[in-house]
Motif scaffolding. Sequence first.
Motif, PDB file in Angstrom:
ATOM      1  N   LEU A  56      -7.060  -3.865  -7.039  1.00  0.00           N
ATOM      2  CA  LEU A  56      -6.525  -4.041  -8.383  1.00  0.00           C
ATOM      3  C   LEU A  56      -6.119  -2.695  -8.967  1.00  0.00           C
ATOM      4  CD1 LEU A  56      -9.065  -6.677  -9.692  1.00  0.00           C
ATOM      5  CD2 LEU A  56      -6.781  -7.051  -8.764  1.00  0.00           C
ATOM      6  N   LEU A  57      -5.078  -2.713  -9.794  1.00  0.00           N
ATOM      7  CA  LEU A  57      -4.548  -1.494 -10.404  1.00  0.00           C
ATOM      8  C   LEU A  57      -4.730  -1.534 -11.915  1.00  0.00           C
ATOM      9  CD1 LEU A  57      -1.210  -1.275  -8.421  1.00  0.00           C
ATOM     10  CD2 LEU A  57      -3.204   0.193  -8.132  1.00  0.00           C
ATOM     11  N   TYR A  58      -5.121  -0.379 -12.472  1.00  0.00           N
ATOM     12  CA  TYR A  58      -5.357  -0.253 -13.902  1.00  0.00           C
ATOM     13  C   TYR A  58      -4.580   0.946 -14.435  1.00  0.00           C
ATOM     14  CZ  TYR A  58      -9.310  -3.191 -12.668  1.00  0.00           C
ATOM     15  OH  TYR A  58     -10.091  -4.199 -12.182  1.00  0.00           O
ATOM     16  N   PRO A  59      -4.003   0.833 -15.649  1.00  0.00           N
ATOM     17  CA  PRO A  59      -3.340   1.996 -16.231  1.00  0.00           C
ATOM     18  C   PRO A  59      -4.380   2.979 -16.763  1.00  0.00           C
ATOM     19  CG  PRO A  59      -3.181   0.140 -17.718  1.00  0.00           C
ATOM     20  CD  PRO A  59      -3.844  -0.363 -16.461  1.00  0.00           C
ATOM     21  N   ILE A  60      -4.067   4.249 -16.725  1.00  0.00           N
ATOM     22  CA  ILE A  60      -5.014   5.273 -17.138  1.00  0.00           C
ATOM     23  C   ILE A  60      -5.351   5.153 -18.627  1.00  0.00           C
ATOM     24  CG2 ILE A  60      -3.334   7.070 -17.669  1.00  0.00           C
ATOM     25  CD1 ILE A  60      -6.562   7.669 -15.743  1.00  0.00           C
ATOM     26  N   ILE A  61      -4.443   4.581 -19.424  1.00  0.00           N
ATOM     27  CA  ILE A  61      -4.707   4.464 -20.857  1.00  0.00           C
ATOM     28  C   ILE A  61      -5.741   3.384 -21.169  1.00  0.00           C
ATOM     29  CG2 ILE A  61      -2.480   5.390 -21.553  1.00  0.00           C
ATOM     30  CD1 ILE A  61      -1.544   2.515 -22.032  1.00  0.00           C
ATOM     31  N   GLN A  62      -6.020   2.490 -20.207  1.00  0.00           N
ATOM     32  CA  GLN A  62      -7.033   1.447 -20.409  1.00  0.00           C
ATOM     33  C   GLN A  62      -8.336   1.806 -19.692  1.00  0.00           C
ATOM     34  OE1 GLN A  62      -5.483  -2.341 -19.229  1.00  0.00           O
ATOM     35  NE2 GLN A  62      -3.934  -2.385 -20.821  1.00  0.00           N
ATOM     36  N   THR A  63      -8.658   3.091 -19.652  1.00  0.00           N
ATOM     37  CA  THR A  63      -9.882   3.525 -18.994  1.00  0.00           C
ATOM     38  C   THR A  63     -10.713   4.357 -19.947  1.00  0.00           C
ATOM     39  OG1 THR A  63      -8.864   5.546 -18.135  1.00  0.00           O
ATOM     40  CG2 THR A  63      -8.775   3.589 -16.731  1.00  0.00           C
ATOM     41  N   VAL A  64     -11.992   4.505 -19.621  1.00  0.00           N
ATOM     42  CA  VAL A  64     -12.901   5.342 -20.395  1.00  0.00           C
ATOM     43  C   VAL A  64     -13.672   6.238 -19.429  1.00  0.00           C
ATOM     44  CG1 VAL A  64     -13.156   3.748 -22.336  1.00  0.00           C
ATOM     45  CG2 VAL A  64     -14.675   3.547 -20.387  1.00  0.00           C
ATOM     46  N   TRP A 119       0.831  -1.192   0.000  1.00  0.00           N
ATOM     47  CA  TRP A 119       0.000   0.000   0.000  1.00  0.00           C
ATOM     48  C   TRP A 119       0.873   1.252   0.000  1.00  0.00           C
ATOM     49  CZ3 TRP A 119      -0.768   4.127   3.330  1.00  0.00           C
ATOM     50  CH2 TRP A 119      -1.897   4.889   3.060  1.00  0.00           C
ATOM     51  N   GLY A 120       0.555   2.186  -0.885  1.00  0.00           N
ATOM     52  CA  GLY A 120       1.280   3.434  -0.963  1.00  0.00           C
ATOM     53  C   GLY A 120       2.526   3.407  -1.825  1.00  0.00           C
ATOM     54  N   MET A 121       2.852   2.272  -2.437  1.00  0.00           N
ATOM     55  CA  MET A 121       4.080   2.177  -3.223  1.00  0.00           C
ATOM     56  C   MET A 121       3.823   1.817  -4.679  1.00  0.00           C
ATOM     57  SD  MET A 121       6.764   0.421  -0.570  1.00  0.00           S
ATOM     58  CE  MET A 121       8.064   0.433  -1.781  1.00  0.00           C
ATOM     59  N   ALA A 122       2.614   2.003  -5.174  1.00  0.00           N
ATOM     60  CA  ALA A 122       2.311   1.679  -6.570  1.00  0.00           C
ATOM     61  C   ALA A 122       3.041   2.642  -7.500  1.00  0.00           C
ATOM     62  CB  ALA A 122       0.816   1.759  -6.821  1.00  0.00           C
ATOM     63  N   PRO A 123       3.465   2.166  -8.654  1.00  0.00           N
ATOM     64  CA  PRO A 123       4.121   3.051  -9.613  1.00  0.00           C
ATOM     65  C   PRO A 123       3.146   4.109 -10.128  1.00  0.00           C
ATOM     66  CG  PRO A 123       4.294   0.755 -10.306  1.00  0.00           C
ATOM     67  CD  PRO A 123       3.422   0.792  -9.113  1.00  0.00           C
ATOM     68  N   SER A 124       3.693   5.231 -10.565  1.00  0.00           N
ATOM     69  CA  SER A 124       2.816   6.276 -11.096  1.00  0.00           C
ATOM     70  C   SER A 124       2.175   5.780 -12.386  1.00  0.00           C
ATOM     71  CB  SER A 124       3.614   7.550 -11.353  1.00  0.00           C
ATOM     72  OG  SER A 124       4.632   7.303 -12.293  1.00  0.00           O
ATOM     73  N   GLY A 125       0.964   6.228 -12.640  1.00  0.00           N
ATOM     74  CA  GLY A 125       0.228   5.823 -13.835  1.00  0.00           C
ATOM     75  C   GLY A 125      -0.716   4.664 -13.604  1.00  0.00           C
ATOM     76  N   LEU A 126      -0.664   4.023 -12.433  1.00  0.00           N
ATOM     77  CA  LEU A 126      -1.594   2.939 -12.107  1.00  0.00           C
ATOM     78  C   LEU A 126      -2.555   3.429 -11.027  1.00  0.00           C
ATOM     79  CD1 LEU A 126       0.747  -0.177 -11.976  1.00  0.00           C
ATOM     80  CD2 LEU A 126      -0.612   0.674 -13.875  1.00  0.00           C
TER      81      LEU A 126
END
Length: 170
Positions: free
Chosen positions: A109-117, A63-70
């Motif tokens: 779960l983590l999702y990249p911003i480019i795979q969102t709508v 928690w708190g260590m996810a890479p940027s963009g997720l």
Amino acid sequence: MRRTAPGHALSAQLRTSIRNTATHTERGAAGASPIPVDTPGGHPVIRFLDPGGTRYGIPTWPWGMAPSGLYTRSQLREIGFRPVSPGDPVGQLMWRSHRGDAGGIRTALLYPIIQTVQRATATPRQMAALDRAHAARKTCPDCRENVGYTIPAHLGICLDCASLYAKRVA
């Protein structure tokens, strides 16, 4: 100097390494020093760090260590987006939980911003239907009054009617 039993605390060097890695990872700095994964003691930061996905089957960060963009679904919801396919996360956050129903470990779960709508907004008719549904949950079936709170499911009636019924039975 404070003494601790072996295996119950991290060494000062490891704590500094974790602190520095968390700071660099949050800022997205390249060349952050990796945390040794197989360190004894089972510290949650070390136990939940699996960026390669070998241990948990999907890349995992504490928690708190996810890479940027997720982003988690909650974070996406806050900015008005949703995942295109909720079943295709690219990673997960993992942390210890003190909630009784979680079994000690929780994930997001983590999702990249480019795979969102963009999230669809509710139509006025949908909002009206939701308002009617909320009103129905606040209306007592015995006295037919909107009591201003959701009727408890275990009672099925408002608290006033429940107390009257309890007095009649007793």
